[in-house]
Motif scaffolding. Structure first.
Motif, mmCIF file in Angstrom:
data_model
loop_
_atom_site.group_PDB
_atom_site.id
_atom_site.type_symbol
_atom_site.label_atom_id
_atom_site.label_comp_id
_atom_site.label_asym_id
_atom_site.label_seq_id
_atom_site.Cartn_x
_atom_site.Cartn_y
_atom_site.Cartn_z
ATOM 1 N N VAL A 32 -0.291 6.189 -12.830
ATOM 2 C CA VAL A 32 -0.338 5.505 -11.244
ATOM 3 C C VAL A 32 -1.044 4.486 -11.357
ATOM 4 N N THR A 33 -0.484 3.392 -10.914
ATOM 5 C CA THR A 33 -1.285 2.168 -10.673
ATOM 6 C C THR A 33 -1.053 1.593 -9.343
ATOM 7 N N VAL A 34 -2.268 1.186 -8.644
ATOM 8 C CA VAL A 34 -2.482 0.700 -7.506
ATOM 9 C C VAL A 34 -2.569 -0.817 -7.579
ATOM 10 N N PRO A 35 -1.974 -1.700 -6.980
ATOM 11 C CA PRO A 35 -2.615 -3.170 -7.029
ATOM 12 C C PRO A 35 -3.900 -3.360 -6.394
ATOM 13 N N PRO A 42 5.196 -7.211 -0.761
ATOM 14 C CA PRO A 42 5.765 -6.622 0.554
ATOM 15 C C PRO A 42 6.417 -5.144 -0.032
ATOM 16 N N SER A 43 6.765 -4.397 1.202
ATOM 17 C CA SER A 43 7.019 -3.189 0.850
ATOM 18 C C SER A 43 8.620 -3.096 0.118
ATOM 19 N N ARG A 44 8.706 -2.255 -0.845
ATOM 20 C CA ARG A 44 9.752 -2.184 -1.668
ATOM 21 C C ARG A 44 11.002 -1.457 -0.925
ATOM 22 N N GLY A 45 10.509 -0.963 0.347
ATOM 23 C CA GLY A 45 11.375 -0.020 1.251
ATOM 24 C C GLY A 45 11.650 1.308 0.771
ATOM 25 N N VAL A 108 1.913 2.564 -6.854
ATOM 26 C CA VAL A 108 1.962 2.526 -5.500
ATOM 27 C C VAL A 108 1.676 1.126 -5.168
ATOM 28 N N GLU A 109 2.825 0.621 -4.510
ATOM 29 C CA GLU A 109 2.738 -0.690 -3.822
ATOM 30 C C GLU A 109 3.287 -0.981 -2.424
ATOM 31 N N ARG A 114 -1.506 -1.160 0.595
ATOM 32 C CA ARG A 114 -2.372 -1.400 1.573
ATOM 33 C C ARG A 114 -3.052 -0.363 2.319
ATOM 34 N N LEU A 115 -2.257 0.946 2.505
ATOM 35 C CA LEU A 115 -2.842 2.060 3.008
ATOM 36 C C LEU A 115 -3.905 2.512 2.143
#
Length: 182
Positions: A32-35, A42-45, A108-109, A114-115
């Motif tokens: 799992v990667t988190v920027p 932006p959210s990928r929806g 996680v993008e 952001r959360l």
């Protein structure tokens, strides 16, 4: 009362030993990667595949719980976070054992990143409140998805979702109880 604690402890030890034996035969959980950049993409929806939606919600729950294990102020929040980490890892392993698709890497993008970043910058009671809010939302989403799969999924999805839905319900009650105490 003490008999229940002893029985639960023995059952836990047995499950742990069985889990360790099974883990040796199961492929590793996805990376799992988190920027880390402040301006996450932006959210990928929402994912179009509902099973992937559940996997992504579980991964977000796992990532935030790993942070909470060391950062939470409340002992109850820390304990819940540890339970959640173990549960999410077990669900991924169960999916792999059932032959359900689990990508080797997940990100996680967007809004979720952001959360996570908000959580990483919070501390003390603010951290606990934010973590509980995130977990409540995640568990409500997971419960709805697993109830749907329990009713209409493949045989393997029904098996996983039967256990996951019950756990999500229990965790929602635990989270609500912790929230009321805080």
């Amino acid at each position: 009362m003490q008999r229940r604690h002893v029985a639960a402890g023995l059952a836990g030890t047995t499950l742990l030993a069985a889990g360790e034996a099974m883990a040796q035969a199961v492929p590793p959980a996805p990376r799992v990667t988190v920027p880390q950049a402040p301006g996450a993409p932006p959210s990928r929806g929402p994912a179009t595949d509902p099973w992937r939606q559940g996997l992504e919600a579980g991964i977000l729950s796992l990532v935030t719980s790993q942070i909470a294990e060391s950062r939470a102020a409340s002992p109850q929040v820390k304990a819940f976070a540890s339970f959640e980490v173990a549960e999410q890892r077990s669900i991924v392993q169960a999916q792999q054992l059932a032959g359900l698709p689990v990508p080797p890497q997940l990100k996680v993008e967007g809004d979720e990143a952001r959360l996570v970043q908000q959580l990483e910058t919070a501390s003390g009671e603010e951290f606990d409140r934010l973590y509980l809010r995130l977990q409540l939302a995640s568990h409500q989403q997971l419960l709805a998805l697993h109830q749907r799969f329990r009713a209409n999924g493949s045989r393997e999805q029904k098996i996983i979702s039967t256990m996951a839905a019950v756990t999500a319900e229990q965790h929602l009650r635990l989270l609500q109880g912790i929230q009321r105490q805080g």
